[in-house]
Design a protein around this motif. Sequence first.
Motif, PDB file in Angstrom:
ATOM      1  N   GLU A 124     -22.174  -6.561  29.284  1.00  0.00           N
ATOM      2  CA  GLU A 124     -20.614  -7.028  28.646  1.00  0.00           C
ATOM      3  C   GLU A 124     -20.704  -7.626  27.313  1.00  0.00           C
ATOM      4  OE1 GLU A 124     -16.382  -6.872  29.106  1.00  0.00           O
ATOM      5  OE2 GLU A 124     -18.005  -5.675  29.901  1.00  0.00           O
ATOM      6  N   LEU A 125     -21.720  -8.356  27.296  1.00  0.00           N
ATOM      7  CA  LEU A 125     -21.996  -9.213  25.837  1.00  0.00           C
ATOM      8  C   LEU A 125     -22.185  -8.262  24.516  1.00  0.00           C
ATOM      9  CD1 LEU A 125     -24.262 -12.142  26.551  1.00  0.00           C
ATOM     10  CD2 LEU A 125     -21.690 -12.301  25.898  1.00  0.00           C
ATOM     11  N   ALA A 126     -22.780  -7.085  24.921  1.00  0.00           N
ATOM     12  CA  ALA A 126     -23.153  -5.998  24.194  1.00  0.00           C
ATOM     13  C   ALA A 126     -21.950  -5.264  23.640  1.00  0.00           C
ATOM     14  CB  ALA A 126     -24.268  -5.036  24.440  1.00  0.00           C
ATOM     15  N   ARG A 127     -20.921  -4.864  24.696  1.00  0.00           N
ATOM     16  CA  ARG A 127     -19.751  -4.047  24.655  1.00  0.00           C
ATOM     17  C   ARG A 127     -18.627  -4.956  23.805  1.00  0.00           C
ATOM     18  NH1 ARG A 127     -14.768  -3.258  26.474  1.00  0.00           N
ATOM     19  NH2 ARG A 127     -14.822  -5.086  27.861  1.00  0.00           N
ATOM     20  N   MET A 128     -18.706  -6.173  24.129  1.00  0.00           N
ATOM     21  CA  MET A 128     -17.522  -7.113  23.463  1.00  0.00           C
ATOM     22  C   MET A 128     -18.205  -7.391  22.122  1.00  0.00           C
ATOM     23  SD  MET A 128     -15.154  -7.295  25.365  1.00  0.00           S
ATOM     24  CE  MET A 128     -14.302  -8.352  24.401  1.00  0.00           C
ATOM     25  N   ARG A 129     -19.333  -7.493  21.864  1.00  0.00           N
ATOM     26  CA  ARG A 129     -19.945  -7.684  20.300  1.00  0.00           C
ATOM     27  C   ARG A 129     -19.462  -6.623  19.445  1.00  0.00           C
ATOM     28  NH1 ARG A 129     -22.304 -10.793  17.049  1.00  0.00           N
ATOM     29  NH2 ARG A 129     -23.826 -10.107  15.354  1.00  0.00           N
ATOM     30  N   GLY A 130     -19.649  -5.265  20.117  1.00  0.00           N
ATOM     31  CA  GLY A 130     -19.139  -4.239  19.166  1.00  0.00           C
ATOM     32  C   GLY A 130     -17.718  -4.408  18.995  1.00  0.00           C
ATOM     33  N   VAL A 131     -16.848  -4.688  20.005  1.00  0.00           N
ATOM     34  CA  VAL A 131     -15.562  -4.681  19.643  1.00  0.00           C
ATOM     35  C   VAL A 131     -15.245  -5.784  18.580  1.00  0.00           C
ATOM     36  CG1 VAL A 131     -13.187  -5.150  20.618  1.00  0.00           C
ATOM     37  CG2 VAL A 131     -14.950  -3.741  21.836  1.00  0.00           C
ATOM     38  N   GLY A 132     -16.105  -7.065  18.817  1.00  0.00           N
ATOM     39  CA  GLY A 132     -15.669  -8.274  17.952  1.00  0.00           C
ATOM     40  C   GLY A 132     -16.009  -8.088  16.352  1.00  0.00           C
ATOM     41  N   LEU A 133     -17.248  -7.369  16.226  1.00  0.00           N
ATOM     42  CA  LEU A 133     -17.702  -6.936  15.016  1.00  0.00           C
ATOM     43  C   LEU A 133     -16.665  -6.299  14.180  1.00  0.00           C
ATOM     44  CD1 LEU A 133     -21.339  -6.082  15.475  1.00  0.00           C
ATOM     45  CD2 LEU A 133     -20.475  -8.146  14.161  1.00  0.00           C
ATOM     46  N   ASN A 134     -16.129  -4.988  14.948  1.00  0.00           N
ATOM     47  CA  ASN A 134     -15.000  -4.222  14.288  1.00  0.00           C
ATOM     48  C   ASN A 134     -13.711  -5.155  13.637  1.00  0.00           C
ATOM     49  OD1 ASN A 134     -16.697  -1.953  14.528  1.00  0.00           O
ATOM     50  ND2 ASN A 134     -15.991  -1.269  16.258  1.00  0.00           N
ATOM     51  N   ALA A 135     -13.364  -5.992  14.835  1.00  0.00           N
ATOM     52  CA  ALA A 135     -12.205  -6.694  14.661  1.00  0.00           C
ATOM     53  C   ALA A 135     -12.374  -7.865  13.367  1.00  0.00           C
ATOM     54  CB  ALA A 135     -11.562  -7.451  15.792  1.00  0.00           C
ATOM     55  N   GLY A 136     -13.611  -8.339  13.573  1.00  0.00           N
ATOM     56  CA  GLY A 136     -13.809  -9.577  12.545  1.00  0.00           C
ATOM     57  C   GLY A 136     -14.007  -8.934  11.065  1.00  0.00           C
ATOM     58  N   PHE A 137     -14.459  -7.715  10.825  1.00  0.00           N
ATOM     59  CA  PHE A 137     -14.487  -7.262   9.671  1.00  0.00           C
ATOM     60  C   PHE A 137     -13.133  -6.599   9.305  1.00  0.00           C
ATOM     61  CE2 PHE A 137     -19.415  -6.024  10.570  1.00  0.00           C
ATOM     62  CZ  PHE A 137     -19.868  -7.264  10.054  1.00  0.00           C
ATOM     63  N   ALA A 138     -12.627  -5.974  10.100  1.00  0.00           N
ATOM     64  CA  ALA A 138     -11.178  -5.768   9.723  1.00  0.00           C
ATOM     65  C   ALA A 138     -10.285  -6.742   9.249  1.00  0.00           C
ATOM     66  CB  ALA A 138     -10.587  -4.782  10.749  1.00  0.00           C
ATOM     67  N   ALA A 139     -10.616  -7.843   9.780  1.00  0.00           N
ATOM     68  CA  ALA A 139      -9.521  -8.899   9.591  1.00  0.00           C
ATOM     69  C   ALA A 139      -9.994  -9.561   8.159  1.00  0.00           C
ATOM     70  CB  ALA A 139      -9.895 -10.028  10.613  1.00  0.00           C
ATOM     71  N   ALA A 140     -11.280  -9.477   7.910  1.00  0.00           N
ATOM     72  CA  ALA A 140     -11.835 -10.118   6.581  1.00  0.00           C
ATOM     73  C   ALA A 140     -11.210  -9.064   5.762  1.00  0.00           C
ATOM     74  CB  ALA A 140     -13.327 -10.084   6.563  1.00  0.00           C
ATOM     75  N   CYS A 141     -11.277  -7.766   5.834  1.00  0.00           N
ATOM     76  CA  CYS A 141     -10.625  -7.007   4.880  1.00  0.00           C
ATOM     77  C   CYS A 141      -9.188  -7.231   4.593  1.00  0.00           C
ATOM     78  CB  CYS A 141     -10.782  -5.455   5.273  1.00  0.00           C
ATOM     79  SG  CYS A 141     -10.082  -4.112   4.312  1.00  0.00           S
ATOM     80  N   ALA A 142      -8.494  -7.484   5.742  1.00  0.00           N
ATOM     81  CA  ALA A 142      -6.984  -7.544   5.560  1.00  0.00           C
ATOM     82  C   ALA A 142      -6.772  -8.752   4.772  1.00  0.00           C
ATOM     83  CB  ALA A 142      -6.505  -7.863   6.895  1.00  0.00           C
ATOM     84  N   ALA A 143      -7.514  -9.784   5.121  1.00  0.00           N
ATOM     85  CA  ALA A 143      -7.236 -11.212   4.557  1.00  0.00           C
ATOM     86  C   ALA A 143      -7.682 -10.944   2.998  1.00  0.00           C
ATOM     87  CB  ALA A 143      -8.285 -12.269   5.105  1.00  0.00           C
ATOM     88  N   SER A 144      -8.604 -10.259   2.753  1.00  0.00           N
ATOM     89  CA  SER A 144      -9.053 -10.303   1.147  1.00  0.00           C
ATOM     90  C   SER A 144      -7.759  -9.485   0.313  1.00  0.00           C
ATOM     91  CB  SER A 144     -10.395  -9.224   1.100  1.00  0.00           C
ATOM     92  OG  SER A 144     -11.506  -9.894   1.765  1.00  0.00           O
ATOM     93  N   ILE A 145      -7.372  -8.457   1.029  1.00  0.00           N
ATOM     94  CA  ILE A 145      -6.130  -7.599   0.535  1.00  0.00           C
ATOM     95  C   ILE A 145      -5.010  -8.446   0.387  1.00  0.00           C
ATOM     96  CG2 ILE A 145      -4.665  -5.535   0.640  1.00  0.00           C
ATOM     97  CD1 ILE A 145      -7.126  -4.073   2.133  1.00  0.00           C
ATOM     98  N   TYR A 146      -4.613  -9.294   1.388  1.00  0.00           N
ATOM     99  CA  TYR A 146      -3.493 -10.148   1.373  1.00  0.00           C
ATOM    100  C   TYR A 146      -3.631 -11.164   0.047  1.00  0.00           C
ATOM    101  CZ  TYR A 146      -0.541 -14.121   2.158  1.00  0.00           C
ATOM    102  OH  TYR A 146       0.391 -14.965   2.021  1.00  0.00           O
ATOM    103  N   LEU A 147      -4.948 -11.619  -0.067  1.00  0.00           N
ATOM    104  CA  LEU A 147      -5.220 -12.628  -1.257  1.00  0.00           C
ATOM    105  C   LEU A 147      -5.350 -11.980  -2.383  1.00  0.00           C
ATOM    106  CD1 LEU A 147      -7.653 -14.714   0.623  1.00  0.00           C
ATOM    107  CD2 LEU A 147      -5.227 -15.594   0.073  1.00  0.00           C
ATOM    108  N   GLY A 148      -5.242 -10.714  -2.386  1.00  0.00           N
ATOM    109  CA  GLY A 148      -5.143  -9.991  -3.671  1.00  0.00           C
ATOM    110  C   GLY A 148      -6.632  -9.199  -4.214  1.00  0.00           C
ATOM    111  N   PHE A 149      -7.658  -9.277  -3.443  1.00  0.00           N
ATOM    112  CA  PHE A 149      -8.716  -8.507  -3.535  1.00  0.00           C
ATOM    113  C   PHE A 149      -9.096  -7.495  -2.496  1.00  0.00           C
ATOM    114  CE2 PHE A 149     -13.449  -8.544  -3.321  1.00  0.00           C
ATOM    115  CZ  PHE A 149     -13.910  -7.854  -4.512  1.00  0.00           C
ATOM    116  N   ASP A 150      -9.237  -6.066  -3.175  1.00  0.00           N
ATOM    117  CA  ASP A 150      -9.535  -4.993  -2.153  1.00  0.00           C
ATOM    118  C   ASP A 150     -10.794  -4.433  -3.038  1.00  0.00           C
ATOM    119  OD1 ASP A 150      -9.840  -2.612  -0.839  1.00  0.00           O
ATOM    120  OD2 ASP A 150      -7.848  -1.858  -1.595  1.00  0.00           O
ATOM    121  N   PRO A 151     -12.142  -4.672  -2.356  1.00  0.00           N
ATOM    122  CA  PRO A 151     -13.444  -4.412  -2.967  1.00  0.00           C
ATOM    123  C   PRO A 151     -13.455  -3.011  -2.894  1.00  0.00           C
ATOM    124  CG  PRO A 151     -13.581  -5.367  -0.824  1.00  0.00           C
ATOM    125  CD  PRO A 151     -12.378  -5.783  -1.325  1.00  0.00           C
ATOM    126  N   GLU A 152     -12.791  -2.522  -1.864  1.00  0.00           N
ATOM    127  CA  GLU A 152     -13.153  -0.779  -1.690  1.00  0.00           C
ATOM    128  C   GLU A 152     -12.295  -0.285  -2.931  1.00  0.00           C
ATOM    129  OE1 GLU A 152     -12.413  -2.562   0.675  1.00  0.00           O
ATOM    130  OE2 GLU A 152     -14.166  -2.491   1.863  1.00  0.00           O
TER     131      GLU A 152
END
Length: 231
Positions: A166-194
Amino acid sequence: MISVVGCGFVGSVFTTEMVKRAFAGKFQYPFRFIDDDEVEARNCANQNFLLADIGRAKAEVMQSIALSSDRTAEYHKTRLTIDNMDELLADSVLIVDGVDNLATRQLLWGFAMRTEIPVLHIGISEQGTGRVEWSHPKHDTFALSPARTANKVIKDPASGVTPPCELARMRGVGLNAGFAAACAASIYLGFDPESHLKGETPNRWFTDWLATPSGFVPQTETWSQWHDATA
């Protein structure tokens, strides 16, 4: 000030990615980390902590990660409450909700509605599995706001020892959510690296809604948030 409330699973994943984006985007905003918990051995299995961190305050470890990327950062080993939230959060430009209990998440929703400081929620439990959502008077997509959970039974995440699978499964979900949130926060603050790497104009998708009220916005899943932000 970018304030991260909750420095456990998704909070640590978000922080690790966000400080790198802050360095790349040359953000001048300092970081603030708020959490009353300490690192335990079991946290090293699925959170961004090392065995050497055991016994340290989780918020302090996140401060160290930020400092290692040449970011200014402070930490508070305390639990966010209705009595201290104004003092801790009032100077924030963005608040990130990485906590795992409904009461505090709804408290942050109320703070966003009252102060108009955006809150970015990251959920990986029954309280919004794999979701990246916003709270703001002009852009409210938080599925667990008081109005949306009225007369509903919402389960708090189970505590205790979690089986390795279960830890392994939830880590996969958490990594995706954490990275997506960092992308969203960056764009909100005016920086879109992509977009920056492709030589395009930065995508200010998450900033535009502050200037153009969108009313009641349907809740959105992590993937649609990520896709819309980077399309």
